[in-house]
Design a protein around this motif. Structure first.
Motif, mmCIF file in Angstrom:
data_model
loop_
_atom_site.group_PDB
_atom_site.id
_atom_site.type_symbol
_atom_site.label_atom_id
_atom_site.label_comp_id
_atom_site.label_asym_id
_atom_site.label_seq_id
_atom_site.Cartn_x
_atom_site.Cartn_y
_atom_site.Cartn_z
ATOM 1 N N ILE A 64 4.236 10.344 7.242
ATOM 2 C CA ILE A 64 5.245 9.324 6.938
ATOM 3 C C ILE A 64 4.778 8.541 5.706
ATOM 4 O O ILE A 64 3.618 8.138 5.608
ATOM 5 N N SER A 65 5.683 8.331 4.765
ATOM 6 C CA SER A 65 5.333 7.664 3.510
ATOM 7 C C SER A 65 5.043 6.177 3.730
ATOM 8 O O SER A 65 5.497 5.577 4.712
ATOM 9 N N GLU A 66 4.313 5.601 2.790
ATOM 10 C CA GLU A 66 3.990 4.175 2.873
ATOM 11 C C GLU A 66 5.257 3.333 2.837
ATOM 12 O O GLU A 66 5.363 2.325 3.530
ATOM 13 N N GLY A 67 6.228 3.748 2.037
ATOM 14 C CA GLY A 67 7.495 3.014 1.969
ATOM 15 C C GLY A 67 8.234 3.014 3.290
ATOM 16 O O GLY A 67 8.766 1.983 3.721
ATOM 17 N N ASP A 68 8.275 4.179 3.938
ATOM 18 C CA ASP A 68 8.942 4.265 5.246
ATOM 19 C C ASP A 68 8.180 3.478 6.305
ATOM 20 O O ASP A 68 8.778 2.843 7.178
ATOM 21 N N LEU A 69 6.854 3.501 6.224
ATOM 22 C CA LEU A 69 6.045 2.712 7.167
ATOM 23 C C LEU A 69 6.322 1.222 6.992
ATOM 24 O O LEU A 69 6.430 0.479 7.970
ATOM 25 N N ALA A 70 6.438 0.794 5.742
ATOM 26 C CA ALA A 70 6.716 -0.617 5.458
ATOM 27 C C ALA A 70 8.047 -1.030 6.091
ATOM 28 O O ALA A 70 8.147 -2.102 6.698
ATOM 29 N N LYS A 71 9.047 -0.182 5.980
ATOM 30 C CA LYS A 71 10.362 -0.489 6.572
ATOM 31 C C LYS A 71 10.293 -0.476 8.099
ATOM 32 O O LYS A 71 10.838 -1.349 8.759
ATOM 33 N N THR A 72 9.602 0.505 8.643
ATOM 34 C CA THR A 72 9.508 0.642 10.100
ATOM 35 C C THR A 72 8.787 -0.539 10.739
ATOM 36 O O THR A 72 9.197 -1.046 11.782
ATOM 37 N N TYR A 73 7.677 -0.972 10.113
ATOM 38 C CA TYR A 73 6.845 -2.030 10.697
ATOM 39 C C TYR A 73 7.126 -3.414 10.105
ATOM 40 O O TYR A 73 6.430 -4.377 10.422
ATOM 41 N N TYR A 74 8.149 -3.504 9.235
ATOM 42 C CA TYR A 74 8.528 -4.782 8.634
ATOM 43 C C TYR A 74 7.360 -5.441 7.897
ATOM 44 O O TYR A 74 7.090 -6.633 8.059
ATOM 45 N N LYS A 78 2.082 -3.143 0.181
ATOM 46 C CA LYS A 78 0.685 -3.563 -0.049
ATOM 47 C C LYS A 78 -0.037 -3.753 1.287
ATOM 48 O O LYS A 78 -1.204 -3.380 1.423
ATOM 49 N N SER A 79 0.638 -4.336 2.259
ATOM 50 C CA SER A 79 0.031 -4.521 3.579
ATOM 51 C C SER A 79 -0.234 -3.181 4.240
ATOM 52 O O SER A 79 -1.294 -2.972 4.846
ATOM 53 N N ILE A 80 0.715 -2.267 4.112
ATOM 54 C CA ILE A 80 0.532 -0.921 4.685
ATOM 55 C C ILE A 80 -0.663 -0.241 4.027
ATOM 56 O O ILE A 80 -1.513 0.347 4.714
ATOM 57 N N GLN A 81 -0.769 -0.350 2.713
ATOM 58 C CA GLN A 81 -1.895 0.255 1.991
ATOM 59 C C GLN A 81 -3.224 -0.334 2.456
ATOM 60 O O GLN A 81 -4.202 0.392 2.651
#
Length: 93
Positions: A64-74, A78-81
């Protein structure tokens, strides 16, 4: 942390001494070093964050891409990274 009235716990002499420095202001009195606790020690929030971060890392490893993770976990990308970097360092022996 709740506020307590100084009049209920301190002698008048101490209140008058403190008033020489701060009159009518709120002040924070830190815990003694030996009584300090780690952040999250009184709640389950620290465990919840660790579980969430582990889930983010598993999802990342599954593709799963970082962008999709960011959307999924709100969270921001940068936080996901940052979370992925931290989790990666925990799992590299």
């Amino acid at each position: 942390m709740g506020y307590r009235k100084a009049e209920e716990i301190l002698p008048v002499e101490i209140i008058e001494l403190i008033q020489q420095y701060v009159d009518g202001a709120n002040i924070y009195i830190p815990r003694k070093q030996e009584n300090r606790q780690e952040w999250g020690a009184n709640t389950s929030y620290k465990c919840e964050l660790q579980s969430r971060n582990a889930s983010i890392y598993r999802d990342y490893l599954s593709g799963i891409s970082e962008g999709d993770l960011a959307k999924t976990y709100y969270l921001s990308e940068k936080s996901i990274q940052r979370i992925i970097r931290q989790e990666k360092s925990l799992h590299v022996g």
